[in-house]
Design an enzyme around this catalytic site. Structure first.
Site, mmCIF file in Angstrom:
data_model
loop_
_atom_site.group_PDB
_atom_site.id
_atom_site.type_symbol
_atom_site.label_atom_id
_atom_site.label_comp_id
_atom_site.label_asym_id
_atom_site.label_seq_id
_atom_site.Cartn_x
_atom_site.Cartn_y
_atom_site.Cartn_z
ATOM 1 N N MET A 157 0.847 -1.198 0.000
ATOM 2 C CA MET A 157 0.000 0.000 0.000
ATOM 3 C C MET A 157 0.881 1.247 0.000
ATOM 4 S SD MET A 157 -3.412 -1.004 2.040
ATOM 5 C CE MET A 157 -2.839 -0.762 3.696
ATOM 6 N N GLY A 158 2.128 1.094 -0.443
ATOM 7 C CA GLY A 158 3.027 2.240 -0.561
ATOM 8 C C GLY A 158 3.602 2.677 0.775
ATOM 9 N N ALA A 159 4.107 3.940 0.804
ATOM 10 C CA ALA A 159 4.855 4.449 1.962
ATOM 11 C C ALA A 159 5.935 3.417 2.316
ATOM 12 C CB ALA A 159 3.942 4.733 3.145
ATOM 13 N N HIS B 189 9.599 -3.413 3.027
ATOM 14 C CA HIS B 189 9.103 -3.610 1.656
ATOM 15 C C HIS B 189 10.276 -3.840 0.700
ATOM 16 C CE1 HIS B 189 5.703 -0.875 3.113
ATOM 17 N NE2 HIS B 189 5.088 -1.980 2.764
ATOM 18 N N MET C 199 9.065 -2.310 11.510
ATOM 19 C CA MET C 199 8.838 -1.291 10.482
ATOM 20 C C MET C 199 7.423 -1.402 9.934
ATOM 21 S SD MET C 199 12.331 -0.878 8.441
ATOM 22 C CE MET C 199 13.823 -0.501 9.335
HETATM 23 O O1 PAF Z 1 0.027 -5.697 3.615
HETATM 24 C C1 PAF Z 1 -0.432 -4.798 2.901
HETATM 25 O O2 PAF Z 1 0.196 -3.768 2.650
HETATM 26 C C2 PAF Z 1 -1.830 -4.960 2.313
HETATM 27 O O3 PAF Z 1 -2.678 -5.578 3.212
HETATM 28 C C3 PAF Z 1 -1.845 -5.677 0.950
HETATM 29 C C4 PAF Z 1 -1.366 -7.104 1.077
HETATM 30 C C5 PAF Z 1 -0.963 -4.919 -0.026
HETATM 31 C C6 PAF Z 1 -3.268 -5.696 0.390
HETATM 32 O O4 PAF Z 1 -3.782 -4.408 0.219
#
Ligand code: PAF
EC number: 6.3.2.1
Length: 281
Positions: A30-32, A37, A186
């Protein structure tokens, strides 16, 4: 670097890779973006010929509209971070309309009870929203492998269940939690914490580690009592839940069994921001 906002264009681009059996790794986010990530992307780059990341703040998984409104959106910055890893990574950043076509609602899922525990109990509808978007994204990207962080351990188990129930041909890879130097897991939501809260939130991981020690010799109930006492000493923190559960079924541990693997799960509010974490016991 390629940034797609429309699914047909992304699908067209990926078609030739699928046809030639190139392995596609996928990191839904979901970014940020933070180092957690980026570590998922790094793993995908090692494992696959093509890596796709989606950046989409999915409205149907938010049970609190204020949380959705305040969720950090930092696309330009995210793209720079991705680019610094590899310019070959393909970004998919659709609008809400592109994904939901005017009907922003969730499908209804049965994840064999996994959805009724912890996060599911405290965030009604959350996992229907997660299931809806993850299933949709898998149908668009058709990845061979998809990468999820263990910070959202329950989500990881639910995605594995989704894939097995719907026979989606993708391998789900769970990756370790990344932590700040003080132990805070994080999370994109950490961006909303003051510096003081970020420092103080080291209490969460410290308490998880202590609970692991205690659980070695004491019952789940006694361990829970200890954690509740620790948080009651810190009025800036509001403990939503601390649970010890079976890693597989996510059912609460009532009586310890040697044949089961347990994990401690926690959700805490700090400055009105909800943080979660977990630790294998
Ligand atoms: O973990 C996340 O950021 C969200 O739940 C995902 C898996 C991208 C689904 O929107």
């Amino acid at each position: 670097m390629l940034v797609f906002t429309e699914k047909v264009n992304l699908q067209k681009h990926l078609e030739s890779f699928h046809k030639t059996n190139k392995s596609v790794g996928f990191v839904p986010t979901m970014g940020a973006l933070h180092e957690g990530h980026l570590s998922l992307l790094e793993q995908s780059l090692i494992d696959n010929e093509i890596t796709v990341i989606s950046i989409f703040v999915n409205p149907t998984q938010f049970n609190n509209s204020e949380d959705l409104k305040k969720y950090p959106r930092t696309l330009d910055n995210d793209v720079k971070k991705i680019e610094s890893l590899s310019k070959e990574i393909i970004v998919f950043s659709p609008s809400v309309d592109e994904i939901y076509q005017g009907k922003t609602i969730s499908l209804s899922f049965n994840f064999d009870g996994l959805e009724n525990q912890m996060e599911g109990k405290h965030r009604p509808g959350h996992f229907d929203g997660v299931g809806t978007i993850v299933k949709m994204l898998f149908e668009i990207v058709k990845p061979n492998k998809a990468y999820f962080g263990q910070k959202d351990f329950q989500q990881l188990q639910i995605v594995k269940k989704l894939v097995s129930k719907y026979k989606i041909p993708v391998e789900i890879i769970g990756c370790p939690i990344h932590r700040e130097s003080n132990g805070l897991a994080m999370s994109s939501r950490n961006q909303r914490l003051s510096e003081k809260a970020k420092n103080d939130a080291s209490l969460i991981y410290k308490t998880l580690k202590k609970s692991k020690e205690i659980f070695k010799t004491k019952s789940a109930n006694e361990t829970i009592k200890f954690v509740e006492r620790e948080f009651s000493k810190h009025p800036d923190f509001e403990l939503e839940y601390f649970e010890i559960a079976d890693e597989k079924t996510l059912l609460t541990c009532k009586r310890k069994s040697k044949s089961k693997k347990y994990r401690a799960f926690i959700a805490v509010f700090v400055e009105g921001i909800r943080l979660i974490d977990n630790l294998s016991l």
